[in-house]
Design a protein around this motif. Structure first.
Motif, PDB file in Angstrom:
ATOM      1  N   ALA A 138       0.837  -1.202   0.000  1.00  0.00           N
ATOM      2  CA  ALA A 138       0.000   0.000   0.000  1.00  0.00           C
ATOM      3  C   ALA A 138       0.866   1.243   0.000  1.00  0.00           C
ATOM      4  O   ALA A 138       1.868   1.322   0.718  1.00  0.00           O
ATOM      5  N   GLY A 139       0.449   2.213  -0.800  1.00  0.00           N
ATOM      6  CA  GLY A 139       1.110   3.511  -0.807  1.00  0.00           C
ATOM      7  C   GLY A 139       0.575   4.385   0.313  1.00  0.00           C
ATOM      8  O   GLY A 139      -0.203   3.934   1.165  1.00  0.00           O
ATOM      9  N   PRO A 140       0.953   5.658   0.316  1.00  0.00           N
ATOM     10  CA  PRO A 140       0.463   6.574   1.345  1.00  0.00           C
ATOM     11  C   PRO A 140      -1.030   6.837   1.206  1.00  0.00           C
ATOM     12  O   PRO A 140      -1.617   6.616   0.147  1.00  0.00           O
ATOM     13  N   VAL A 141      -1.636   7.293   2.290  1.00  0.00           N
ATOM     14  CA  VAL A 141      -3.055   7.682   2.284  1.00  0.00           C
ATOM     15  C   VAL A 141      -3.143   9.147   1.887  1.00  0.00           C
ATOM     16  O   VAL A 141      -2.544  10.012   2.530  1.00  0.00           O
ATOM     17  N   TRP A 142      -3.890   9.417   0.818  1.00  0.00           N
ATOM     18  CA  TRP A 142      -4.061  10.783   0.340  1.00  0.00           C
ATOM     19  C   TRP A 142      -5.480  11.264   0.611  1.00  0.00           C
ATOM     20  O   TRP A 142      -6.456  10.553   0.307  1.00  0.00           O
ATOM     21  N   PRO A 143      -5.651  12.450   1.158  1.00  0.00           N
ATOM     22  CA  PRO A 143      -7.005  12.994   1.318  1.00  0.00           C
ATOM     23  C   PRO A 143      -7.599  13.346  -0.040  1.00  0.00           C
ATOM     24  O   PRO A 143      -6.877  13.741  -0.966  1.00  0.00           O
ATOM     25  N   ALA A 144      -8.895  13.184  -0.166  1.00  0.00           N
ATOM     26  CA  ALA A 144      -9.563  13.431  -1.440  1.00  0.00           C
ATOM     27  C   ALA A 144     -10.975  13.953  -1.188  1.00  0.00           C
ATOM     28  O   ALA A 144     -11.469  13.962  -0.060  1.00  0.00           O
ATOM     29  N   ARG A 145     -11.599  14.382  -2.252  1.00  0.00           N
ATOM     30  CA  ARG A 145     -13.002  14.794  -2.213  1.00  0.00           C
ATOM     31  C   ARG A 145     -13.768  14.028  -3.279  1.00  0.00           C
ATOM     32  O   ARG A 145     -13.222  13.625  -4.302  1.00  0.00           O
TER      33      ARG A 145
END
Length: 284
Positions: A138-145
């Motif tokens: 798993a890569g990093p967790v990115w915030p999204a909309r």
């Protein structure tokens, strides 16, 4: 919201990739002539955020549904990745339940998981998972909309909800030059956008980088292509694109630097897909 405006980008021809890695594969399609400003303003207001007339992408279920899997009706409503995919689901991925896993093609080695914070929430988290041969990393967790009103199993034009499902990722583009992606990339003035978003935020730059989500669209074409195999009422123009600091009409948006990272990471040889929906739905 539907529109009668016809998209000037209609070509489906693709030449071999500049990388030479995929003989006969698609090439980055470079810029088109600028569109009239009035057309761009209308396109920016259309459902799904992207250059769309509010129609939908080809939903092609796997050749055989897994035993105990969703019905044909459910698959059509929620979306599937491509036809002919292996029916055996991949090893378990965090946050995904058996039904969702069953929709992921067996040949997918990159899975972008978009997890909505709630059924009616417009905030999400995005993680890119890649199979190394021995397991998933798993890569990093990115915030999204995501869309203003959250998520839906049955996306419709203008409902301001993002479609739940598993969809292939094969085509990209944007106003800015190719950042180094292996996906076919259409740099075009057709991605220019102006005006204000749903909360009054400026939309300029939202389509600097775009990845088309294969929901109710013709794979293998520019994200600007308006072909909608399921018809206008099923919405369309569902993209990953640059965050404009507000909810979308149906797309998923990421910080600009994260869009660049994602574009550089995705590899068509690894058959990338996106799994998207609210957390409870994805756990099914």
């Amino acid at each position: 919201m539907a529109s009668s405006i016809d998209c000037p980008y209609r070509s489906r021809h693709r030449a071999p990739s500049r990388s030479g890695r995929r003989s006969g594969g698609p090439v980055r399609v470079r810029g088109r002539a600028p569109w009239p400003a009035a057309v761009l303003v209308v396109l920016a207001a259309l459902t799904g955020c992207g250059a769309s007339t509010g129609t939908a992408a080809r939903d092609t279920p796997a050749a055989t549904a897994p035993e105990g899997g969703p019905s044909d009706t459910a698959r059509t409503a929620r979306g599937r990745a491509g036809a002919g995919a292996q029916t055996r689901p991949p090893a378990r991925l965090p946050g995904l339940g058996p039904r969702t896993l069953a929709w992921i093609p067996g040949n997918a080695r990159q899975v972008v998981v978009v997890t909505g914070l709630g059924r009616d929430a417009n905030r999400s988290e995005v993680v890119l998972h890649q199979h190394t041969g021995s397991g998933w990393e798993a890569g990093p967790v990115w915030p999204a909309r995501n869309a203003l009103r959250g998520w839906t199993d049955d996306h419709r034009a203008g409902d301001l909800r993002s479609p739940i499902g598993v969809f292939t990722l094969g085509d990209a583009g944007g106003l800015l030059p190719d950042p180094g992606t292996e996906l076919p990339y259409d740099q075009s003035d057709g991605f220019s956008v102006s005006g204000r978003g749903l909360l009054g935020e400026p939309l300029e730059g939202s389509f600097d980088y775009v990845i088309a989500i294969d929901y109710n669209r013709e794979p293998g074409t520019s994200p600007l292509d308006l072909t909608r195999p399921l018809g206008a009422d099923k919405g369309g123009g569902i993209w990953l694109h640059v965050d404009h600091q507000g909810p979308t009409q149906g797309c998923v948006s990421l910080d600009k630097r994260h869009m660049r990272e994602l574009l550089r990471a995705l590899d068509p040889d690894l058959h990338p897909v996106i799994v998207m929906g609210d957390a409870d739905s994805l756990r099914e």
